[in-house]
Design a protein around this motif. Structure first.
Motif, PDB file in Angstrom:
ATOM      1  N   THR A 154       0.856  -1.175   0.000  1.00 48.46           N
ATOM      2  CA  THR A 154       0.000   0.000   0.000  1.00 48.46           C
ATOM      3  C   THR A 154       0.903   1.239   0.000  1.00 48.46           C
ATOM      4  O   THR A 154       2.095   1.150   0.354  1.00 48.46           O
ATOM      5  CB  THR A 154      -0.903   0.040   1.241  1.00 48.46           C
ATOM      6  N   PRO A 155       0.379   2.401  -0.395  1.00 49.32           N
ATOM      7  CA  PRO A 155       1.196   3.615  -0.298  1.00 49.32           C
ATOM      8  C   PRO A 155       1.735   3.854   1.103  1.00 49.32           C
ATOM      9  O   PRO A 155       2.878   4.303   1.273  1.00 49.32           O
ATOM     10  CB  PRO A 155       0.227   4.718  -0.729  1.00 49.32           C
ATOM     11  N   GLN A 156       0.936   3.532   2.116  1.00 44.88           N
ATOM     12  CA  GLN A 156       1.378   3.734   3.500  1.00 44.88           C
ATOM     13  C   GLN A 156       2.556   2.811   3.838  1.00 44.88           C
ATOM     14  O   GLN A 156       3.508   3.232   4.506  1.00 44.88           O
ATOM     15  CB  GLN A 156       0.210   3.482   4.468  1.00 44.88           C
ATOM     16  N   GLU A 157       2.487   1.574   3.388  1.00 42.39           N
ATOM     17  CA  GLU A 157       3.589   0.636   3.630  1.00 42.39           C
ATOM     18  C   GLU A 157       4.840   1.084   2.894  1.00 42.39           C
ATOM     19  O   GLU A 157       5.957   0.995   3.433  1.00 42.39           O
ATOM     20  CB  GLU A 157       3.183  -0.773   3.191  1.00 42.39           C
TER      21      GLU A 157
ATOM     22  N   THR B 171      10.315   3.308   3.227  1.00 42.17           N
ATOM     23  CA  THR B 171      11.331   4.241   2.723  1.00 42.17           C
ATOM     24  C   THR B 171      11.848   5.137   3.838  1.00 42.17           C
ATOM     25  O   THR B 171      13.058   5.339   3.983  1.00 42.17           O
ATOM     26  CB  THR B 171      10.761   5.098   1.582  1.00 42.17           C
ATOM     27  N   ALA B 172      10.930   5.688   4.645  1.00 37.04           N
ATOM     28  CA  ALA B 172      11.340   6.551   5.748  1.00 37.04           C
ATOM     29  C   ALA B 172      12.204   5.790   6.745  1.00 37.04           C
ATOM     30  O   ALA B 172      13.211   6.305   7.246  1.00 37.04           O
ATOM     31  CB  ALA B 172      10.112   7.141   6.448  1.00 37.04           C
TER      32      ALA B 172
ATOM     33  N   ILE C 103       1.094  11.852   1.822  1.00 38.59           N
ATOM     34  CA  ILE C 103       1.317  10.959   2.962  1.00 38.59           C
ATOM     35  C   ILE C 103       2.769  11.069   3.426  1.00 38.59           C
ATOM     36  O   ILE C 103       3.693  10.910   2.624  1.00 38.59           O
ATOM     37  CB  ILE C 103       1.010   9.501   2.579  1.00 38.59           C
ATOM     38  N   THR C 104       2.951  11.343   4.698  1.00 34.94           N
ATOM     39  CA  THR C 104       4.288  11.430   5.281  1.00 34.94           C
ATOM     40  C   THR C 104       4.441  10.389   6.386  1.00 34.94           C
ATOM     41  O   THR C 104       3.564  10.245   7.238  1.00 34.94           O
ATOM     42  CB  THR C 104       4.550  12.823   5.878  1.00 34.94           C
ATOM     43  N   ALA C 105       5.539   9.666   6.346  1.00 36.23           N
ATOM     44  CA  ALA C 105       5.914   8.760   7.435  1.00 36.23           C
ATOM     45  C   ALA C 105       7.044   9.420   8.210  1.00 36.23           C
ATOM     46  O   ALA C 105       8.044   9.850   7.621  1.00 36.23           O
ATOM     47  CB  ALA C 105       6.352   7.411   6.895  1.00 36.23           C
ATOM     48  N   ILE C 106       6.876   9.514   9.524  1.00 31.05           N
ATOM     49  CA  ILE C 106       7.889  10.125  10.401  1.00 31.05           C
ATOM     50  C   ILE C 106       8.397   9.080  11.383  1.00 31.05           C
ATOM     51  O   ILE C 106       7.610   8.345  11.975  1.00 31.05           O
ATOM     52  CB  ILE C 106       7.310  11.277  11.238  1.00 31.05           C
TER      53      ILE C 106
ATOM     54  N   VAL D  26       1.028  10.175   8.483  1.00 27.32           N
ATOM     55  CA  VAL D  26       0.062  11.277   8.473  1.00 27.32           C
ATOM     56  C   VAL D  26      -0.359  11.567   7.042  1.00 27.32           C
ATOM     57  O   VAL D  26       0.488  11.649   6.147  1.00 27.32           O
ATOM     58  CB  VAL D  26       0.666  12.550   9.111  1.00 27.32           C
ATOM     59  N   THR D  27      -1.667  11.748   6.825  1.00 28.97           N
ATOM     60  CA  THR D  27      -2.192  12.015   5.494  1.00 28.97           C
ATOM     61  C   THR D  27      -2.940  13.341   5.462  1.00 28.97           C
ATOM     62  O   THR D  27      -3.756  13.621   6.348  1.00 28.97           O
ATOM     63  CB  THR D  27      -3.145  10.893   5.034  1.00 28.97           C
TER      64      THR D  27
END
Length: 218
Positions: free
Chosen positions: A53-56, A61-62, A128-131, A150-151
């Protein structure tokens, strides 16, 4: 700076940003982080999108980016133990998603224009940002880790003409940005609405980053 416990605790740490993004640096400054050291990640951003998924995808990557810097810090500490303070290490990755497809930085102006046409056809765009935030001891040992995805949602202006979209592409403003636009510049004219954290679209969510710092520095 606010006279608040998180900021007092941050004085006890070296704050490191695992990114060369000037936007993320500026957002952290706006958040009240006074001293920020930048250590760029050498992680090769070649995570496969297949089966994710885009979230995964953005989370993996982050994580790869920040973990590469974490390993370098730990290695440096083993070699010469030059740091005298523990570390707060922050890394992030941001992607643009439209109609289920991840839009990377466009390869050229033609690709950028096609991106904008796609947004006009399907006007709801997800950013969508992964922190990830690590707390690392002065010995280079990871003591705690927190993260969040966070989206924010943008609505593209479907009334924009081909002429305007071409003019934006010709400005070259968004050529080096995910999705092919920069909302903080002229690219703000492409959108009619933003739901969620505006700074997340720029590269780092404001409130959620603060909340993560509170969690890792109780």
């Amino acid at each position: 700076m606010l006279q608040y416990r998180v900021y007092e605790r941050l004085k006890e740490y070296d704050f490191i940003l695992a990114s060369t993004s000037p936007r993320r640096y500026e957002i952290l400054k706006e958040l009240g982080i006074e001293k920020i050291e930048i250590i760029p990640s050498d992680f090769e951003e070649n995570v496969t999108k297949v089966g994710k998924t885009p979230q995964e995808y953005v989370a993996q990557t982050a994580f790869g980016k920040i973990d590469a810097v974490r390993e370098r810090i730990a290695s440096d500490q083993r070699i010469d133990n030059r740091r005298t303070k523990p570390i707060i290490l922050l890394g992030a990755d941001t992607i643009v998603v439209n109609n289920g497809k991840i839009f990377e930085k466009p390869k050229d102006k033609c690709s950028q224009l096609q991106n904008l046409y796609s947004f006009r056809l399907n006007p709801i765009v997800e950013v969508i940002t992964a922190i990830y935030i690590y707390k690392i001891s002065e010995l280079g040992i990871t003591e705690a880790q927190v993260h969040k995805i966070v989206t924010s949602y943008l609505r593209f202006d479907k009334k924009l003409s081909d002429e305007f979209l071409q003019a934006y592409v010709d400005s070259e403003e968004g050529l080096n940005a995910a999705g092919g636009f920069k909302i903080q510049g002229i690219g703000g004219l492409l959108w009619t609405d933003c739901q969620g954290d505006y700074r997340n679209v720029i590269g780092l969510p404001f409130k959620d980053t603060f909340n993560l710092l509170e969690n890792v520095l109780p």
